[in-house]
Design a protein around this motif. Structure first.
Motif, short mmCIF file in Angstrom:
data_model
loop_
_atom_site.label_atom_id
_atom_site.label_comp_id
_atom_site.label_asym_id
_atom_site.label_seq_id
_atom_site.Cartn_x
_atom_site.Cartn_y
_atom_site.Cartn_z
N UNK A 48 2.23 23.75 -18.07
CA UNK A 48 1.36 23.88 -18.50
C UNK A 48 0.25 24.56 -17.45
N UNK A 49 0.18 25.46 -17.11
CA UNK A 49 -1.03 26.22 -16.20
C UNK A 49 0.03 27.38 -16.57
N UNK A 50 -1.77 28.74 -17.37
CA UNK A 50 -1.44 29.56 -17.17
C UNK A 50 -1.22 30.95 -16.50
N UNK A 72 7.34 43.26 -11.99
CA UNK A 72 7.71 42.70 -10.64
C UNK A 72 8.09 41.07 -11.77
N UNK A 73 8.87 40.26 -10.20
CA UNK A 73 10.36 39.16 -10.74
C UNK A 73 9.33 38.35 -10.95
N UNK A 74 10.27 37.04 -12.02
CA UNK A 74 8.50 36.27 -12.12
C UNK A 74 7.82 36.38 -12.48
N UNK A 75 7.18 36.83 -13.42
CA UNK A 75 6.66 37.49 -13.62
C UNK A 75 6.44 37.87 -15.98
N UNK A 76 6.82 36.18 -16.25
CA UNK A 76 6.70 36.76 -17.67
C UNK A 76 5.38 37.05 -17.86
N UNK A 77 5.61 37.88 -19.00
CA UNK A 77 4.12 38.56 -20.06
C UNK A 77 3.33 37.42 -20.56
N UNK A 78 3.95 35.98 -21.05
CA UNK A 78 3.58 35.32 -22.32
C UNK A 78 4.30 34.09 -21.15
N UNK A 79 2.74 33.51 -20.54
CA UNK A 79 3.30 32.14 -20.52
C UNK A 79 2.06 31.05 -21.60
N UNK A 80 2.61 29.91 -22.00
CA UNK A 80 1.51 29.08 -23.34
C UNK A 80 2.39 27.44 -23.07
N UNK A 81 1.48 26.38 -23.32
CA UNK A 81 1.68 25.34 -23.73
C UNK A 81 0.29 24.32 -24.25
N UNK A 82 0.47 23.36 -25.19
CA UNK A 82 0.05 22.61 -26.19
C UNK A 82 0.03 21.03 -26.06
N UNK A 83 -0.41 20.83 -26.25
CA UNK A 83 -0.86 19.00 -26.07
C UNK A 83 -1.59 18.25 -27.08
N UNK A 84 -0.90 17.48 -27.54
CA UNK A 84 -2.25 16.31 -28.24
C UNK A 84 -2.19 15.27 -27.25
N UNK A 85 -3.24 14.06 -27.33
CA UNK A 85 -3.21 12.52 -26.77
C UNK A 85 -3.91 11.92 -28.17
N UNK A 86 -3.43 10.84 -28.25
CA UNK A 86 -3.39 9.59 -29.31
C UNK A 86 -3.65 8.71 -29.01
N UNK A 87 -4.88 8.37 -28.75
CA UNK A 87 -5.18 6.51 -28.24
C UNK A 87 -5.67 5.65 -29.78
N UNK A 88 -4.89 4.71 -30.80
CA UNK A 88 -5.71 4.12 -31.69
C UNK A 88 -6.50 2.72 -30.71
N UNK A 89 -7.13 2.70 -31.87
CA UNK A 89 -8.43 1.40 -31.42
C UNK A 89 -7.08 0.03 -30.45
#
Length: 713
Positions: free
Chosen positions: A78-80, A602-619
């Motif tokens: 999850x780190x760009x 260079x090695x281990x150097x992807x052109x694109x890294x990405x992540x997304x997340x959602x957290x839901x807490x009900x009352x």
């Protein structure tokens, strides 16, 4: 069968918790009228993340718990513009913006990416990174020449555990899952004296699982298993009104298997007769003394030590004698049996003193804060490397020691009209000494310097732009046991990196949303490149060395966003774009041919890294978290053109939370994506003439489990 070692951490934590019977409030965050202010603890002055003029990712305790992270491996995707190399049982070799090591089979400890746990320097030994009871993870991108010097050319990873509390808090956690996963965790915190001047915190975790591999030859499913204990003790003593002492102690014992490679690239059904190991036992501590009794300055003394015993070994033929005997080598049954083992003993001692101005001590008409300091590091490491090939043994005993001495200073000025200027510099002297049983001996020494200049501008109450130039450095070194044909590569020079960066940190929607955006350009000079050659006369042996390439250039961008869409729903994501290329660099292959990598990524150097997340807490207490992350393809090595496949993985966690207990169902890699984390391209099969072939190590497959958590006050 459970062992006493398995039970002891949870038993101790529960026993501590039951000494108090009242219940503590839930850690569930309140409705978000405004976003929490995140403080970067690795900075000299522990500044707000939104005010720091550089690209920094902070993963706080709430996100760690929401995602159910057990190890740093569980959050790093999850780190760009961040990647890691899977050449060990746990991630410990990292790349930030394309800069970092892929392995360290031999040579002096000399990391491009710094790794600090509670002010204890664990650079190059980052596998002992349990996420339990952590306050936050900080990843600082780009050279940290002023703050951390030679071990932070590419950036820094800083793990900060929770501090002692002035009220009693206790908790325990149980995690069970497939792959025979069992994790027992517990913590206890509070005052040790009635006066409240002495506080403590203890956290313990024992993690076990089989490691997702079936060894068909031995009939076992645990040859790649994980057996990991982590214990932390923290004390805070308010000695006087002006003096605070913070003591952190850590002990980690990771006793893992390493049986992760297969000849057929199935990746999960192994055939080894002598499965490898990946062990690390570390005991360390840090003592921070903060004196604030003077009107114009504050004095900080920071002492740390760590002693680590490591053992990394593998079955290099990836099979067994019966397997090879059934194959034909020039009309005869093949004979191929190779193992490699390295035992290491590393000790580090460091001391830092720094003076920093108070509000009354500011200079230039009260506009400028100042800081000066000195730093010393003593590192010793002994290694015992043993290779066994068809009964023939080759052993290398090596001793290494290094001393680093540095002075540093920083000025932070308010220029008026929303402008601020930060200027810092560090001068460092490194002296080292190496000798081994092959009669190699080196004693290189060098002077290095780094620093930064950063100008920031507040555009509006929720908008800050910055421009930053930073210079980092990485010490030179030497290559052990090279053949005569490579005698000109015995030593290599220091590397320097200039990082140019523009950024914008913004708040939106009355503070409910934030974005951090940065553009960067990196100029690497005398780039250190890891090269390897397979010996055509002894195919089981590799010649490993580091050499300097010409200048190279990396550039790209990072975007991070957080949005509290409602009081119950949080959305977050990251995006990294990276372009890398070698400068003028060519190397010889095992047949003496010249391979030109000029202009290649260079090695281990992807052109694109990405992540997304959602957290839901009900009352009503219901909870759900969904995350996805992925990478584009990347080269596995600097020594060949073997590439990974792009991948995306999904994780989910659902549960129910109350003020005193919580329960969760979770799944990692839900769609069972098969993704590579390390690759080699070489000959390892004698029956086909040692022809080169791609071999891949894969990341963890799908796993499902449950977690139960209870907390007391």
């Amino acid at each position: 069968m459970f062992t006493l070692k398995s039970y002891s951490p949870i038993a101790l934590a529960v026993a501590a918790a039951l000494t108090h019977t009242s219940l503590m409030a839930s850690d569930t965050p309140p409705a978000n009228d405004e976003m929490e202010v995140i403080v970067v603890t690795s900075d000299f002055r522990q500044s707000s993340l939104d005010k720091m003029p550089s690209s920094i990712s902070v993963i706080d305790q709430q996100q760690i718990e929401d995602e159910g992270a057990q190890h740093f491996e569980d959050v790093l995707n999850g780190i760009a513009n961040f990647n890691w190399s899977g050449g060990s049982s746990r991630a410990k070799y990292f790349q930030i913006r394309g800069v970092g090591e892929q392995e360290e089979y031999q040579g002096a400890p000399n990391s491009s990416v710094g790794y600090i746990i509670d002010d204890i320097d664990m650079s190059g030994l980052g596998m002992i990174s349990s996420m339990y009871d952590l306050q936050q993870v900080e990843v600082l991108r780009g050279p940290q020449g002023t703050r951390y010097g030679a071990n932070a050319l590419a950036g820094l990873i800083y793990l900060k555990s929770n501090d002692p509390t002035s009220v009693f808090e206790h908790g325990a956690e149980l995690q069970l899952g497939d792959d025979n996963l069992r994790t027992y965790s517990g913590f206890s915190s509070g005052p040790l004296t009635d006066s409240g001047k002495l506080l403590y915190r203890v956290s313990l975790q024992q993690h076990e699982q089989n490691g997702y591999r079936d060894n068909l030859y031995l009939g076992r499913d645990d040859t790649n298993g994980r057996d990991e204990f982590t214990g932390r003790i923290k004390l805070r003593w308010y000695a006087t009104d002006d003096l605070v002492a913070d003591l952190s102690l850590m002990h980690a014992d990771f006793n893992n298997g390493y049986d992760a490679w297969t000849l057929d690239n199935n990746g999960f059904d192994t055939l080894t007769d002598e499965p490898g190991v990946d062990k690390q036992r570390t005991t360390g501590g840090s003592l921070k003394l903060t004196y604030s009794g003077a009107d114009s300055f504050e004095l900080v003394s920071l002492s740390s030590m760590a002693q680590s015993d490591t053992h990394h070994g593998y079955d290099g033929d990836w099979a067994n004698p019966e397997f090879w005997a059934a194959r034909s080598c020039e009309g005869e049954p093949c004979q191929y049996d190779y193992t490699w083992n390295k035992l290491g003993d590393r000790t580090t001692l460091s001391q830092e003193f720094r003076l920093s101005s108070t509000e009354a001590g500011r200079i230039f008409d009260g506009s400028t804060d100042w800081l000066v300091g000195v730093y010393g590091l003593r590192l010793t490491e002994d290694n015992d490397t043993l290779e066994i090939y068809n009964g023939w043994e080759d052993r290398l005993l090596a001793e290494y020691e290094a001393t680093n001495l540095a002075v540093f200073a920083q000025l932070d000025s308010d220029l008026g009209n929303g402008y601020a200027l930060s200027v810092g510099a560090r001068l460092e002297r490194r002296e080292s000494d190496y000798s081994d049983s092959d009669k190699d001996a080196f004693d290189p020494s060098e002077n290095m310097w780094g620093g930064h200049i950063a100008l920031s501008k507040t555009l509006s109450p929720g908008q800050q732009a910055y421009a930053r130039i930073a210079r980092g450095y990485k010490a030179g070194g030497f290559n052990m046991s090279l053949p005569v044909s490579l005698s000109d590569k015995k030593e290599f020079q220091a590397e320097t990196l200039y990082n140019y960066e523009l950024g914008l940190k913004s708040e939106w929607l009355d503070g409910d949303a934030t974005t951090h955006f940065s553009l960067f350009y990196m100029d690497r000079r005398d780039q250190q490149v890891s090269a390897s050659q397979q010996n055509p006369d002894e195919p089981q042996k590799f010649i490993l060395y580091v050499e300097n390439a010409g200048s190279s250039h990396n550039y790209g961008a990072e975007l991070e966003a957080n949005w509290y869409a409602t009081d119950n729903l949080k959305l977050y994501g990251t995006l990294g774009w990276l372009e890398t290329a070698y400068g003028d660099y060519a190397y010889q292959d095992k047949y003496g041919g010249l391979v030109d990598l000029t202009g290649r990524e260079l090695a281990h150097s992807p052109n694109l890294t990405y992540s997304a997340g959602a957290t839901y807490r009900s009352d009503l207490g219901w909870f759900a978290n969904l995350t996805t992350s992925g990478k584009s393809e990347f080269y596995y090595s600097d020594s060949n053109d073997s590439k990974s496949e792009p991948y995306t993985i999904f994780n989910a966690r659902v549960g129910y939370e109350t003020e005193t207990w919580s329960a969760y169902l979770w799944g990692r890699n839900l769609f069972d994506e098969k993704y590579g984390v390390r690759g080699f391209y070489f000959g390892n099969e004698p029956d086909n003439g040692w022809a080169d072939k791609q071999y891949i190590r894969y990341g963890d497959p799908r796993q499902l489990g449950v977690t139960l958590n209870v907390k007391f006050m």
